[in-house]
Design a protein around this motif. Sequence first.
Motif, PDB file in Angstrom:
ATOM      1  N   ILE A 163       0.863  -1.184   0.000  1.00  0.00           N
ATOM      2  CA  ILE A 163       0.000   0.000   0.000  1.00  0.00           C
ATOM      3  C   ILE A 163       0.897   1.231   0.000  1.00  0.00           C
ATOM      4  N   ARG A 164       0.676   2.136  -0.913  1.00  0.00           N
ATOM      5  CA  ARG A 164       1.440   3.394  -0.898  1.00  0.00           C
ATOM      6  C   ARG A 164       0.519   4.517  -0.468  1.00  0.00           C
ATOM      7  N   THR A 165       0.854   5.173   0.638  1.00  0.00           N
ATOM      8  CA  THR A 165       0.004   6.264   1.110  1.00  0.00           C
ATOM      9  C   THR A 165       0.608   7.592   0.659  1.00  0.00           C
ATOM     10  N   ALA A 166      -0.257   8.617   0.585  1.00  0.00           N
ATOM     11  CA  ALA A 166       0.145   9.892  -0.029  1.00  0.00           C
ATOM     12  C   ALA A 166       0.149  11.056   0.957  1.00  0.00           C
ATOM     13  N   ARG A 167      -0.421  10.850   2.136  1.00  0.00           N
ATOM     14  CA  ARG A 167      -0.519  11.946   3.118  1.00  0.00           C
ATOM     15  C   ARG A 167      -0.125  11.445   4.500  1.00  0.00           C
ATOM     16  N   ARG A 168      -0.007  12.362   5.455  1.00  0.00           N
ATOM     17  CA  ARG A 168       0.310  11.919   6.840  1.00  0.00           C
ATOM     18  C   ARG A 168      -0.824  11.030   7.354  1.00  0.00           C
ATOM     19  N   GLU A 169      -2.084  11.466   7.139  1.00  0.00           N
ATOM     20  CA  GLU A 169      -3.227  10.686   7.615  1.00  0.00           C
ATOM     21  C   GLU A 169      -4.162  10.429   6.446  1.00  0.00           C
ATOM     22  N   GLU A 170      -4.569   9.176   6.315  1.00  0.00           N
ATOM     23  CA  GLU A 170      -5.326   8.813   5.122  1.00  0.00           C
ATOM     24  C   GLU A 170      -5.982   7.456   5.330  1.00  0.00           C
ATOM     25  N   LEU A 171      -7.205   7.319   4.835  1.00  0.00           N
ATOM     26  CA  LEU A 171      -7.831   5.995   4.777  1.00  0.00           C
ATOM     27  C   LEU A 171      -7.742   5.493   3.345  1.00  0.00           C
ATOM     28  N   VAL A 172      -7.278   4.255   3.167  1.00  0.00           N
ATOM     29  CA  VAL A 172      -7.172   3.658   1.836  1.00  0.00           C
ATOM     30  C   VAL A 172      -8.121   2.457   1.798  1.00  0.00           C
ATOM     31  N   ASP A 173      -9.060   2.470   0.864  1.00  0.00           N
ATOM     32  CA  ASP A 173     -10.017   1.361   0.728  1.00  0.00           C
ATOM     33  C   ASP A 173      -9.282   0.142   0.163  1.00  0.00           C
ATOM     34  N   VAL A 174      -9.174  -0.916   0.964  1.00  0.00           N
ATOM     35  CA  VAL A 174      -8.451  -2.122   0.556  1.00  0.00           C
ATOM     36  C   VAL A 174      -9.392  -3.319   0.410  1.00  0.00           C
TER      37      VAL A 174
END
Lengths: 133, 133, 133
Positions: B6-17
Amino acid sequence: MDDVVIRTARREELVDVTQHVEAAAVRAGVREGVAFVWVPHTTAAVTVNEGADPSVGRDLLAALRRLVAASGPWEHREGNSDAHVKATLVGPSVAIPVHDGRLALGTWQAVFFCEFDGPRQRRLCITVTPAAG
Amino acid sequence: MDDVVIRTARREELVDVTQHVEAAAVRAGVREGVAFVWVPHTTAAVTVNEGADPSVGRDLLAALRRLVAASGPWEHREGNSDAHVKATLVGPSVAIPVHDGRLALGTWQAVFFCEFDGPRQRRLCITVTPAAG
Amino acid sequence: MDDVVIRTARREELVDVTQHVEAAAVRAGVREGVAFVWVPHTTAAVTVNEGADPSVGRDLLAALRRLVAASGPWEHREGNSDAHVKATLVGPSVAIPVHDGRLALGTWQAVFFCEFDGPRQRRLCITVTPAAG
């Protein structure tokens, strides 16, 4: 998967569902394993806490109200963002060991369905998996 | 065990997996069982909440920021203690039932990787176990 | 089910129990599966967080004290409602994948028994289930 219907009577409420989970564990016929309790909703949750004194559950609901104010501020327009946040803080699943064919709950433990946006008709799903060996 | 990057783009973020977890359940070929989602990190977590309206996820992140102030006071010197606390409040694992070979998610439920100290490259681990009987 | 005795020394304390969980996973002889950790108490919990720097655990306990004031107001008369609330916020169970016969913990992860109303003698229960296939 066992599917249990829960009818809640208030906006916020704890419902003791221990007997439903115990019955599912017995029906599964597993001596050693794990019983998974799952809440297929996004404004409700499941927890395990003291079942003997109902004031513990009332204190829990009051503490959650102090932590997550219903008034927000919220972006979601349905007026139940507090319930969504509480659902994540408490969580949608618990995994309870099955030992000698019974739920291995501690002396004071009971399983509670947590309603945060009722009253509604809700579901609870229980799956039992056998242990290794 | 299925391992997803998973690559996140912000300090805080929800990613639908949700699709990753669903794919792992299908690959496992289990009709009835449980899919375990695991986050092998200490400043991230996994939850299940509403997937239809992204404002629910933003409200969740905002509520967690109000609960756990980034400014502390904190003893840990890396400046991310708030992320460690949020990781424990939300939790590193969820257990989702598999029924008829599919994730038994409720109508509104989606599985979210919760980034609390990004952006980073992260992992998500999925294990499927069969039900009894 | 493996049963481990934990003796806590303070009212609030994190006890690293990673080695107990790892030992149970090895004893179960499972190559691929899931290790379930269960706390059969209502004023204690289990979490996974950073094990390298003990200040993370102290920050976690301090943050929980700020979130849930011991002083209440509470209805339950035993003076430990804060501990019951923290038990539900952190949770009674975690499910950790077992991969190649070992716990699949991330680099910084350790398993912690969370005492919120000690000092007491406590128990920790560990069950291992095999993965599909």
